[in-house]
Each structure stands twice: as structure tokens, then as C-alpha cells.
Scaffold this motif. Structure first.
Motif: not given
Length: 90
Positions: A31, A5-8, A1-3
Motif C-alpha cells: 500500500s 490502516t486495515l493491514c496495521s 490509506y484505508s489499506a
């Protein structure tokens, strides 16, 4: 989920070039693909094991579409900067 979020966040804050936007979108889809691949294994649900396959097909279509837009905008506008493109002008 963090990947995801970082891409968003990267998509939201670094929208200067079309290529960087495409990389953020592809990372988000990758992701999601990994999440859909791991989810049936964790939940032991064998009926959902083919869910990632259509997602991978849609991501290939999305990548081809964005690359076609990248080539067309580079030929038309001379660069891939998003602020150079006027979307209201035909």
C-alpha cells in the motif's frame, strides 16, 4: 490509506502465526508502494517518480529476511506460532 490502516489493525490483532504477520507487513509495504507511485502523478512532480523503486527493493529484502526467520523457526520450534518463540533465550 484505508489499506494501510486495515493491514496495521491486522498486524496488531492477528499475531498468532509468523506467516500472517508477514502477509500483513507485505500488504502494508504494498500500500505504501502504491501511494508513493500515485503521489508524483497527482502532484505533477517529476523529480519524485523514482521514489517507489528503493521502497520495492527494501520490501524484497524484508520478505527474504522474514522467510528466512520462518524457515529457521519452523526447524527449531516445529511451528510458526509466535507464542512458542522465547526471544529472551539464546
Amino acid at each position: 490509506y484505508s489499506a494501510f490502516t486495515l493491514c496495521s489493525l491486522g498486524l496488531a490483532f492477528h499475531r498468532t502465526h509468523l506467516m500472517s504477520t508477514q502477509l500483513c507487513l507485505e500488504s502494508m509495504i504494498l500500500s505504501l508502494y502504491f501511494a508513493l507511485s500515485i503521489w508524483p502523478v497527482e502532484n505533477q512532480a517529476t523529480s519524485f517518480t523514482l521514489m517507489p523503486v528503493p521502497k520495492l527493493a527494501f520490501s524484497a529484502c524484508e520478505a527474504a529476511t522474514i522467510l528466512a526467520i520462518l524457515v529457521a523457526s519452523t526447524q527449531t520450534y516445529g511451528s510458526d506460532h509466535l507464542h512458542n518463540m522465547n526471544h529472551l533465550q539464546c
